[in-house]
Design an enzyme around this catalytic site. Structure first.
Site, PDB file in Angstrom:
ATOM      1  N   GLY A 202      29.088  41.364  30.854  1.00  0.00           N
ATOM      2  CA  GLY A 202      29.208  41.373  29.404  1.00  0.00           C
ATOM      3  C   GLY A 202      28.909  39.988  28.869  1.00  0.00           C
ATOM      4  O   GLY A 202      28.060  39.279  29.402  1.00  0.00           O
TER       5      GLY A 202
ATOM      6  N   ILE B  94      30.757  37.188  28.933  1.00  0.00           N
ATOM      7  CA  ILE B  94      31.090  36.108  29.863  1.00  0.00           C
ATOM      8  C   ILE B  94      30.224  36.186  31.117  1.00  0.00           C
ATOM      9  O   ILE B  94      29.661  35.177  31.558  1.00  0.00           O
ATOM     10  CB  ILE B  94      32.587  36.152  30.219  1.00  0.00           C
ATOM     11  CG1 ILE B  94      33.415  35.868  28.958  1.00  0.00           C
ATOM     12  CG2 ILE B  94      32.913  35.139  31.320  1.00  0.00           C
ATOM     13  CD1 ILE B  94      34.903  36.097  29.118  1.00  0.00           C
TER      14      ILE B  94
ATOM     15  N   GLU C  11      52.068  37.157  35.320  1.00  0.00           N
ATOM     16  CA  GLU C  11      51.908  35.777  34.861  1.00  0.00           C
ATOM     17  C   GLU C  11      53.067  35.360  33.969  1.00  0.00           C
ATOM     18  O   GLU C  11      53.304  36.012  32.936  1.00  0.00           O
ATOM     19  CB  GLU C  11      50.585  35.617  34.105  1.00  0.00           C
ATOM     20  CG  GLU C  11      49.364  35.877  34.945  1.00  0.00           C
ATOM     21  CD  GLU C  11      48.066  35.768  34.171  1.00  0.00           C
ATOM     22  OE1 GLU C  11      46.999  35.937  34.786  1.00  0.00           O
ATOM     23  OE2 GLU C  11      48.107  35.533  32.939  1.00  0.00           O
TER      24      GLU C  11
ATOM     25  N   HIS D 263      45.627  30.690  34.440  1.00  0.00           N
ATOM     26  CA  HIS D 263      45.011  31.440  33.323  1.00  0.00           C
ATOM     27  C   HIS D 263      44.674  30.473  32.182  1.00  0.00           C
ATOM     28  O   HIS D 263      45.152  30.615  31.056  1.00  0.00           O
ATOM     29  CB  HIS D 263      45.947  32.546  32.834  1.00  0.00           C
ATOM     30  CG  HIS D 263      45.217  33.630  32.084  1.00  0.00           C
ATOM     31  ND1 HIS D 263      45.673  34.921  32.010  1.00  0.00           N
ATOM     32  CD2 HIS D 263      44.054  33.612  31.374  1.00  0.00           C
ATOM     33  CE1 HIS D 263      44.834  35.656  31.283  1.00  0.00           C
ATOM     34  NE2 HIS D 263      43.847  34.870  30.884  1.00  0.00           N
TER      35      HIS D 263
ATOM     36  N   ARG E  91      40.999  39.706  34.964  1.00  0.00           N
ATOM     37  CA  ARG E  91      42.389  40.155  34.945  1.00  0.00           C
ATOM     38  C   ARG E  91      42.869  40.320  36.384  1.00  0.00           C
ATOM     39  O   ARG E  91      42.158  40.867  37.236  1.00  0.00           O
ATOM     40  CB  ARG E  91      42.539  41.471  34.176  1.00  0.00           C
ATOM     41  CG  ARG E  91      42.451  41.318  32.670  1.00  0.00           C
ATOM     42  CD  ARG E  91      43.641  40.536  32.125  1.00  0.00           C
ATOM     43  NE  ARG E  91      43.655  40.410  30.679  1.00  0.00           N
ATOM     44  CZ  ARG E  91      43.124  39.398  30.005  1.00  0.00           C
ATOM     45  NH1 ARG E  91      42.490  38.434  30.653  1.00  0.00           N
ATOM     46  NH2 ARG E  91      43.220  39.342  28.682  1.00  0.00           N
TER      47      ARG E  91
END
Length: 330
Positions: free
Chosen positions: A158, A160, A269, A292, A240
């Site tokens: 996509g 990124i 997280e 993250h 993710r």
């Protein structure tokens, strides 16, 4: 006066002028008082009188939305929205927006390449040894790699993933990808090659994950998938955490089934003591972890202001620019 909750503490990646922007539009800002990710109970307490929220990773569950009687918009600062119950939000007529801006794609692509280079060039390990007075270039010369002859496999191309492909191309890498949507434009412009999922696993020297977390992708990189990879392969995950079966990955790393992994995201997280990668210390030296944090303050500011602009639009009675749940306006 309308009220807007800001889920993340301000002053780090999200500068305080985001608050100034909202207040300039006569919106009262409710800040996160805890300095960390909000729990469901904490979010319920803070959001009950809010008209809007600048959302981070806190859980916008059906239970939370039921107490947010005045809520008109959840403006997500980011492109992942697995922490938002889209169905429940839509049923309640709440706009859910995101920030698919170029700056975020650029920053995440940079972090992906940084992780790749850090591992392939063995930078943390050489740094540790040189600091101890150990100078062994010949040993490390046999262990480091050069990107220009390696194959990068992209799981998802996509915004990124596409930016990662551009940067990897500049390093002279061969690039293959698997996605449910063919990217003919990038095949033509960058020479990347579409392959099956199984071929992606077996042919990649570096597997970089850029797919959203969905029921279909959860646990997609499991023990079976990892066993199809090269023994010298590296897994990079900036998407993710739950896309990877982390227990299977830990087992593969302990057994040296693959060369290593670099993770910017985890399924929990921050991780607690039950998480397989909690407080590793000196264990699993073939694993690099970051918290993250794939983008810095410049990008955080752009994302925060983009989300805040949609909050202002909605509270003025206008439609937001970056709407996710289109069904809410039908």
């Amino acid at each position: 006066m309308s009220k807007c909750l800001i889920g993340l503490p301000l002053g780090g990646r999200f500068p305080k002028d985001i608050k100034d922007y909202l207040e300039a539009h006569k919106i009262e800002v409710i800040e996160n008082p805890y300095g960390r990710k909000l729990s469901e109970e904490e979010l319920m307490s803070l959001i009950k009188d809010c008209d809007a929220t600048l959302a981070a990773a806190e859980p916008y569950t059906k239970k939370v939305l039921e107490v947010a009687k005045k809520l008109k918009i959840i403006a997500r600062m980011g492109v992942g929205y697995d922490n938002v119950d889209l169905k429940a939000a839509t049923e309640r007529g709440i706009y859910v927006t995101w920030t698919p801006i170029p700056e975020l794609a650029y920053a995440m692509a940079e972090h992906t390449m940084a992780l790749i280079l850090t591992f392939v060039k063995r930078i943390p390990y050489m740094n540790q040894e040189v600091r101890k007075g150990i100078w062994e270039p010949e040993k490390w010369g046999a262990l480091i790699e050069d990107l220009y002859h390696l194959t990068l496999g992209l799981l998802g191309v996509g915004r990124i993933g596409g930016e990662v492909a551009k940067r990897a191309k500049a390093f002279g890498m061969s690039i293959i990808y698997y996605d449910i949507v063919r990217r003919k434009d990038l095949e033509d412009s960058l020479g990347i090659k579409y392959v099956s999922f199984n071929d992606l696993l077996s042919l990649s020297d570096i597997l970089s994950i850029h797919t959203p977390l969905t029921p279909e992708t959860k646990g997609m990189i499991n023990e079976e998938a990892i066993n199809k990879m090269k023994r010298n392969a590296i897994i990079i995950n900036t998407a993710r955490g739950a896309i990877i079966d982390e227990k299977a990955l830990a087992k593969a790393l302990m057994e040296n089934r693959i060369a290593g992994a670099c993770l910017d995201v985890l399924s929990e997280e921050p991780p607690t003591e039950t998480h397989v990668f909690y407080k590793l210390g000196d264990r699993l030296q073939n694993l690099i972890l970051t918290p993250h944090i794939g983008y810095g303050q410049h990008t955080g500011r752009a994302m925060g202001l983009t989300a805040a602009e949609d909050v202002v639009r909605v509270l003025r009675g206008e439609r937001p620019k970056y709407l996710l749940n289109i069904e809410v306006i039908k």
